[in-house]
Every structure is written in C-alpha cells, then in structure tokens.
Design an enzyme around this catalytic site. Structure first.
Site, PDB file in Angstrom:
ATOM      1  N   TYR A 182      -3.402  10.351  -4.419  1.00  0.00           N
ATOM      2  CA  TYR A 182      -2.076   9.812  -4.063  1.00  0.00           C
ATOM      3  C   TYR A 182      -1.444   9.125  -5.176  1.00  0.00           C
ATOM      4  CZ  TYR A 182       0.765   6.712  -1.142  1.00  0.00           C
ATOM      5  OH  TYR A 182       1.709   5.791  -0.447  1.00  0.00           O
ATOM      6  N   ARG A 191      -3.398  -7.636  -4.381  1.00  0.00           N
ATOM      7  CA  ARG A 191      -1.945  -6.936  -4.669  1.00  0.00           C
ATOM      8  C   ARG A 191      -0.941  -7.915  -3.870  1.00  0.00           C
ATOM      9  NH1 ARG A 191      -1.714  -1.519  -1.610  1.00  0.00           N
ATOM     10  NH2 ARG A 191      -3.015  -0.638  -3.234  1.00  0.00           N
TER      11      ARG A 191
END
Ligand code: NAD
Ligand code: UDP
Length: 320
Positions: free
Chosen positions: A144, A275
C-alpha cells in the site's frame, strides 16, 4: 458544469465525493470494480441522469472524454489491501499509469488520492509535506504505502515530462457513514463491536495515535484542491485532533453506552506509533480546515451503524 470521473466512486470516500459533485451540478462517471465498494453506497443517486456507473478495473486502460479525474480506486483498510498485496500494487501503479495516460490524452486535470502512509512510522511529528517518510519497503504495509509513493512519483513525472495538470493530496485517517461494517479499520471496528456488545479490540497497548477526519470535511478538501489554481501538492488533508487508540475505544464505548469490554490484542507489524497532519499548507493555500470534531463525527457514524445493523438484523430475522 463539468464531466468528472471518480475512480473508486462506489467506495466509502468515493461515494460521498460523487454525491457532492452531483449536488454541485456536475456530470459524474463512477468507475469501480466493487472490490470493497458497493452498489448500496451509490443507491441514493444511481438513478440520477447526471450519474453513470462503469464496472471496470483501473489496472486496465479506459478511454472517455472527461474534464477532471479523481483517482481514488484502491483498497484502504490494512485488512483489504493486505488480502492480495500484488493486486494492491497493480491498482496503485498501473491504475495511476492508466489514469495519467487518460488525463494526458484528453487534457483532463487529475487528482491522486495519496495517503499519510507515505510517511510510514514517522520520525517527524506532526507530519509536514516536506518530510520524506520512514517506510519499510518489504513489510506487510509496503504493497500500500510503496504503491502510493510510486503513484505520487508517476504523477510528478507526468507533470514534468508531459505537462499533465496534477493534484496530489495525502489523506489522513478518515471515517464516517458508509464505511463497511467489516471494513477492518479502527473506527468502524470499535463502533460495530460496541453496538454488538462484543469485545472492543485494541491492538498493542493502545498508546499509538491517529488523527481522525470526518468524511464531509475530507470531501470538501478534495474538491477545493482539485479546483485550486497553480498548486500541484502534495497537500495533507486531515484533522489535526490527535488521540490514542485507547482514548478512541473509551470514547466509542461511552458514546454507544456499551457493555463491551476493552481487550488488548497483538499489535500488527510496522503499525505506525504516531500520526498527526500539519495542515498549514491546506489552510493557507486552500482556505481549508476541518469543522467536524471527533465527538460530533463519531455520533453521526454511530447513528449510521445503528440503523444499518438494525436493518441487517431485521432482514436476518425474516430469513430465519
Ligand atoms: P474504500 O475501500 O471504501 O474504497 C476504494 C474503492 O476503490 C472501492 O469502491 C473499491 O471497490 C475500488 N477499487 C479498488 N481496487 C480497484 C480497482 N483495481 N479498479 C477499480 N476500482 C477499485 O476506501 P476509501 O476509504 O474510500 O479510500 C478511497 C481512497 O482514499 C483510496 O485511494 C485510499 O487509499 C485513500 N485514502 C483513504 C484514507 C481513509 O482513511 N479512508 C486514508 C488515506 C488514503
Ligand atoms: N486498531 C485497533 N483495533 C482494531 C483496528 C485497528 O487497535 O480493531 C489500531 C491499529 O493497530 C492502528 C490504528 O488502530 O494502530 C488505526 O488502524 P486502521 O486500520 O484504522 O488504520 P491505519 O492508520 O493503521 O492504516
């Protein structure tokens, strides 16, 4: 009015984007192979004469006259993109090549849905667009994140070499109605588990963080980016509100008023520890910032899953 192609238009984000583009008076062509998308997602506008549905796999070329292309086709949940990693890579790379070829030929503007995953397990926090990232090129997430990194590289190569009019956005964790109940991503997992009274599965200690953006805000950012002049990106799109996964589990449990237990399971390999998007660029260049906070967005998403799961249960009871 424009004619706009949305690849992955029957998916979670894609279906909201198609809806918004139709509402704004455009003609919309949705191209999807229904790997993770569904006809249910597009049911409310499938009979709109301004809407066309094409079953097609973007790893194969396609030719059509369009003004703009939003390239969203790609499974986004780790469970789905790791199911057939080779296919995920093909979708990102051959898909981007095919869509860029189309954009070049018909002189369409093309927007690539990239991802915060290009930053990998980031050593810079919050993540700014000039950070090159920390990805494992051979790990389970690489199909990905390296696929998306290559798609970005293709976008910029076509731009420099062939003058293709490109836009690249890096999307951070987005959630909302129309996520699939078996999608496997954290928000839908926790909500479905809480409603069903099943254990809420926190991976690892739950100290890893994510920043969650409500889908309507994200779609707003996608459209602003597509229509901005003189800006190729990459531009981060996400909500800077940062939460640990444990905080999310507790929030969802409370919101659903659930009797579920919160349990810990193994942390998947290479799971990013933190994140959070720096959205200075999006706010300065696009005048964009998310407006839906996590509590409000979760409430809307819980209401959606309550109704979908209730309908599913009623249908199951009729069959029994
Ligand atoms: P999703 O899985 O709901 O949607 C993806 C859509 O693409 C589905 O309709 C699927 O059937 C279709 N698709 C997959 N492979 C295809 C192929 N080869 N040909 C044609 N169609 C194909 O995921 P989503 O959350 O809506 O994500 C949409 C896009 O946004 C993806 O490109 C994803 O990488 C990106 N993104 C999403 C998030 C997020 O948090 N939702 C974060 C970062 C990036
Ligand atoms: N996660 C979790 N329980 C779940 C699903 C995910 O604790 O049932 C964690 C996962 O390990 C990650 C975070 O939640 O740390 C976000 O996972 P998701 O798959 O939604 O997206 P990612 O940002 O990892 O691509």
């Amino acid at each position: 009015m424009k004619r706009i192609l949305v690849t992955g238009g029957a998916g979670f984000i894609g279906s909201h984007l198609c809806q918004r583009l139709l509402d704004e008076g455009n003609e919309v062509i949705c191209l999807d192979n229904f790997f993770t998308g569904s006809k249910e997602n597009i049911r409310s506008f499938v009979s709109n004469p301004m809407f066309e549905l094409v079953r097609h796999d973007i790893t194969e070329p396609v030719l059509m006259e369009v003004d703009q292309i939003y390239n969203l086709a790609c499974p986004a949940s780790p469970v789905h993109y790791q199911y057939n990693p080779v296919k995920t890579i093909k979708t990102s790379i051959m898909g981007a090549l095919n869509m860029l070829g189309l954009a070049k030929r018909v002189r369409a503007r093309i927007l690539q849905a990239s991802t915060s995953e290009v930053y990998g397990d980031p050593k810079v926090h919050p993540q700014t667009e000039d950070y090159w990232g920390n990805t494992n090129p051979i790990g389970p997430r690489s199909c990905y994140d390296e696929g998306k990194r290559c798609a970005e590289s293709l976008m910029f190569s076509y731009h420099k070499q062939n003058g293709v009019d490109i836009r690249v956005v890096r999307i951070f964790n987005t959630y909302g109605p129309r996520m699939h109940e078996n999608d496997g991503r954290v928000v839908s997992n926790f909500i479905v588990q809480a409603i069903r009274g099943r254990d809420i599965t926190v991976y690892g200690e739950g100290t890893q963080t994510r920043s969650f953006c409500y889908v309507d805000d994200l779609v707003d950012g996608l459209i602003k980016m597509m229509n901005a002049e003189g800006l190729t990106g990459p531009v981060n799109l996400g909500n800077p509100g940062e939460f640990t996964v444990m905080e999310l589990a507790e929030k969802v449990k409370k919101l659903v008023n659930s009797s579920s237990k919160i349990i810990k399971k193994d942390l998947p390999q290479d799971d990013p520890k933190q994140r959070q998007p720096d959205i200075t660029l999006a706010s300065q260049k696009l005048g964009w910032a998310p407006v839906v906070d996590l509590d409000d967005g979760l409430a809307k998403t819980v209401a959606y899953f309550n109704s979908v799961l209730r309908k599913g249960d009623a249908a199951g009871a009729r069959l029994a």
